[in-house]
Design a protein around this motif. Structure first.
Motif, PDB file in Angstrom:
ATOM      1  N   LEU A 128       0.856  -1.181   0.000  1.00  0.00           N
ATOM      2  CA  LEU A 128       0.000   0.000   0.000  1.00  0.00           C
ATOM      3  C   LEU A 128       0.892   1.232   0.000  1.00  0.00           C
ATOM      4  N   LEU A 129       0.742   2.068  -1.014  1.00  0.00           N
ATOM      5  CA  LEU A 129       1.558   3.271  -1.182  1.00  0.00           C
ATOM      6  C   LEU A 129       0.674   4.491  -0.928  1.00  0.00           C
ATOM      7  N   VAL A 130       0.899   5.170   0.196  1.00  0.00           N
ATOM      8  CA  VAL A 130       0.090   6.321   0.593  1.00  0.00           C
ATOM      9  C   VAL A 130       0.859   7.584   0.221  1.00  0.00           C
ATOM     10  N   VAL A 131       0.323   8.333  -0.745  1.00  0.00           N
ATOM     11  CA  VAL A 131       1.068   9.432  -1.352  1.00  0.00           C
ATOM     12  C   VAL A 131       0.634  10.791  -0.808  1.00  0.00           C
ATOM     13  N   ASP A 132       1.556  11.507  -0.181  1.00  0.00           N
ATOM     14  CA  ASP A 132       1.421  12.936   0.159  1.00  0.00           C
ATOM     15  C   ASP A 132       0.204  13.274   1.016  1.00  0.00           C
ATOM     16  N   LEU A 133      -0.278  12.348   1.811  1.00  0.00           N
ATOM     17  CA  LEU A 133      -1.461  12.639   2.613  1.00  0.00           C
ATOM     18  C   LEU A 133      -1.022  13.381   3.883  1.00  0.00           C
ATOM     19  N   GLN A 134      -0.685  14.640   3.674  1.00  0.00           N
ATOM     20  CA  GLN A 134      -0.162  15.513   4.719  1.00  0.00           C
ATOM     21  C   GLN A 134      -1.152  16.649   4.993  1.00  0.00           C
ATOM     22  N   LYS A 135      -0.971  17.320   6.114  1.00  0.00           N
ATOM     23  CA  LYS A 135      -1.891  18.385   6.509  1.00  0.00           C
ATOM     24  C   LYS A 135      -1.921  19.530   5.504  1.00  0.00           C
ATOM     25  N   ALA A 136      -0.890  19.635   4.701  1.00  0.00           N
ATOM     26  CA  ALA A 136      -0.810  20.680   3.681  1.00  0.00           C
ATOM     27  C   ALA A 136      -2.021  20.694   2.760  1.00  0.00           C
ATOM     28  N   ILE A 137      -2.591  19.515   2.524  1.00  0.00           N
ATOM     29  CA  ILE A 137      -3.673  19.416   1.548  1.00  0.00           C
ATOM     30  C   ILE A 137      -4.951  20.079   2.036  1.00  0.00           C
ATOM     31  N   ARG A 163       6.146  11.075   1.559  1.00  0.00           N
ATOM     32  CA  ARG A 163       6.034  12.424   2.112  1.00  0.00           C
ATOM     33  C   ARG A 163       6.657  13.421   1.152  1.00  0.00           C
ATOM     34  N   HIS A 164       5.899  14.476   0.839  1.00  0.00           N
ATOM     35  CA  HIS A 164       6.440  15.497  -0.050  1.00  0.00           C
ATOM     36  C   HIS A 164       7.177  16.555   0.762  1.00  0.00           C
ATOM     37  N   ASP A 165       8.450  16.730   0.445  1.00  0.00           N
ATOM     38  CA  ASP A 165       9.295  17.751   1.075  1.00  0.00           C
ATOM     39  C   ASP A 165       9.564  18.826   0.028  1.00  0.00           C
ATOM     40  N   SER A 166       8.643  19.762  -0.100  1.00  0.00           N
ATOM     41  CA  SER A 166       8.745  20.751  -1.167  1.00  0.00           C
ATOM     42  C   SER A 166       9.957  21.664  -0.972  1.00  0.00           C
ATOM     43  N   THR A 167      10.580  22.016  -2.084  1.00  0.00           N
ATOM     44  CA  THR A 167      11.686  22.973  -2.065  1.00  0.00           C
ATOM     45  C   THR A 167      11.220  24.377  -2.449  1.00  0.00           C
ATOM     46  N   GLY A 183       1.880  22.452   7.434  1.00  0.00           N
ATOM     47  CA  GLY A 183       1.282  21.460   6.553  1.00  0.00           C
ATOM     48  C   GLY A 183       2.153  20.255   6.286  1.00  0.00           C
ATOM     49  N   HIS A 184       3.373  20.262   6.772  1.00  0.00           N
ATOM     50  CA  HIS A 184       4.295  19.180   6.429  1.00  0.00           C
ATOM     51  C   HIS A 184       3.983  17.843   7.103  1.00  0.00           C
ATOM     52  N   PRO A 185       3.501  17.800   8.342  1.00  0.00           N
ATOM     53  CA  PRO A 185       3.229  16.496   8.972  1.00  0.00           C
ATOM     54  C   PRO A 185       2.123  15.713   8.265  1.00  0.00           C
ATOM     55  N   PHE A 186       2.149  14.409   8.442  1.00  0.00           N
ATOM     56  CA  PHE A 186       1.099  13.558   7.903  1.00  0.00           C
ATOM     57  C   PHE A 186      -0.232  13.855   8.599  1.00  0.00           C
ATOM     58  N   LYS A 187      -1.329  13.653   7.860  1.00  0.00           N
ATOM     59  CA  LYS A 187      -2.655  13.768   8.462  1.00  0.00           C
ATOM     60  C   LYS A 187      -2.859  12.623   9.457  1.00  0.00           C
ATOM     61  N   ASP A 188      -3.753  12.849  10.405  1.00  0.00           N
ATOM     62  CA  ASP A 188      -3.955  11.866  11.466  1.00  0.00           C
ATOM     63  C   ASP A 188      -4.366  10.505  10.929  1.00  0.00           C
ATOM     64  N   GLU A 189      -5.150  10.505   9.849  1.00  0.00           N
ATOM     65  CA  GLU A 189      -5.643   9.237   9.292  1.00  0.00           C
ATOM     66  C   GLU A 189      -4.523   8.416   8.642  1.00  0.00           C
ATOM     67  N   ALA A 190      -3.379   9.055   8.377  1.00  0.00           N
ATOM     68  CA  ALA A 190      -2.314   8.388   7.627  1.00  0.00           C
ATOM     69  C   ALA A 190      -0.982   8.418   8.352  1.00  0.00           C
ATOM     70  N   LEU A 191      -1.008   8.473   9.666  1.00  0.00           N
ATOM     71  CA  LEU A 191       0.240   8.503  10.432  1.00  0.00           C
ATOM     72  C   LEU A 191       0.970   7.175  10.309  1.00  0.00           C
ATOM     73  N   PRO A 192       2.248   7.210   9.963  1.00  0.00           N
ATOM     74  CA  PRO A 192       3.012   5.958   9.915  1.00  0.00           C
ATOM     75  C   PRO A 192       3.164   5.338  11.300  1.00  0.00           C
ATOM     76  N   LEU A 193       3.171   4.028  11.343  1.00  0.00           N
ATOM     77  CA  LEU A 193       3.492   3.311  12.563  1.00  0.00           C
ATOM     78  C   LEU A 193       4.988   3.002  12.588  1.00  0.00           C
ATOM     79  N   PRO A 194       5.548   2.769  13.762  1.00  0.00           N
ATOM     80  CA  PRO A 194       6.962   2.394  13.829  1.00  0.00           C
ATOM     81  C   PRO A 194       7.250   1.193  12.927  1.00  0.00           C
ATOM     82  N   GLY A 195       8.313   1.314  12.161  1.00  0.00           N
ATOM     83  CA  GLY A 195       8.704   0.242  11.264  1.00  0.00           C
ATOM     84  C   GLY A 195       8.167   0.369   9.859  1.00  0.00           C
TER      85      GLY A 195
END
Length: 204
Positions: free
Chosen positions: A18-27, A65-69, A81-93
């Motif tokens: 499962l590839l979760v793309v850019d689901l960060q608070k920025a959106i 995670r998108h790290d915009s320049t 806006g850089h952190p992940f949204k709560d629904e898509a927070l990575p788990l350890p590992g």
């Protein structure tokens, strides 16, 4: 996508990541909706459901995670806006891949990391449909991955087309999926993907 006949479930290999793309608070920044609102308000809940299923099945999850320049970007590191949204927070590992352009494969080790683990199938969710999701899915298809895009676990925003006509978010979303379907990816919905995961576990 044409659905399988009633009683049959779309196959999803057990190696599917499962590839979760850019689901960060920025959106959630209102600048994204300056032309018009987004579609698929249930997308984050669907991503959360898919993450839950992947984790219960012990399948591979990758967070992009998108790290915009760009100085003014809502996705710039250090910004709200850089952190992940709560629904898509990575788990350890769980793997986190940082990118600076649209495709998750450009300037990252994602392809090598997946191949080292024998992963040949990617299920792509996140944002936005016609930008990083489409760019990542196109490149995944070109690299030979069996690529699935989950139609109701991604979303986009209204925009003006090249002729200056207003296009709703649903129109932009649907055309992006049409561009991908059959050429680069298979388009599925959340229910079909969850059913496929359950079937692989012997529950359906």
């Amino acid at each position: 996508m044409e659905r399988p006949p009633e009683g049959l479930t779309e196959r999803l290999p057990t190696d599917a990541a499962l590839l979760v793309v850019d689901l960060q608070k920025a959106i959630d920044d209102p600048r994204w909706a300056r032309v018009g609102p987004r579609n698929n308000p249930q997308a984050e809940a669907n991503v959360a459901a898919l993450l839950g299923a992947w984790r219960r099945a012990g399948r591979t999850v990758v967070h992009v995670r998108h790290d915009s320049t760009e100085p003014g970007s809502t996705y710039r590191p250090g910004g709200p806006g850089h952190p992940f949204k709560d629904e898509a927070l990575p788990l350890p590992g769980e793997r986190v891949v940082a990118k600076t352009v649209h495709s998750a494969f450009v300037g990252t080790d994602l392809d090598a990391w997946l191949r080292e683990r024998g992963i040949g199938t990617l299920v792509v969710v996140g944002v936005i449909t016609n930008n990083s999701v489409e760019a990542t899915a196109r490149m995944a298809g070109n690299l030979g991955y069996d690529t699935r895009v989950v139609s109701d676990a991604t979303f986009t925003f209204a925009r003006l087309d090249w002729s200056g006509r207003h296009r709703t978010a649903e129109e932009v979303h649907d055309l992006s999926l049409a561009n991908l379907s059959g050429e680069y990816a298979t388009v599925m919905d959340t229910a079909a993907v969850l059913a496929a995961v359950l079937a692989a576990l012997g529950g359906g």
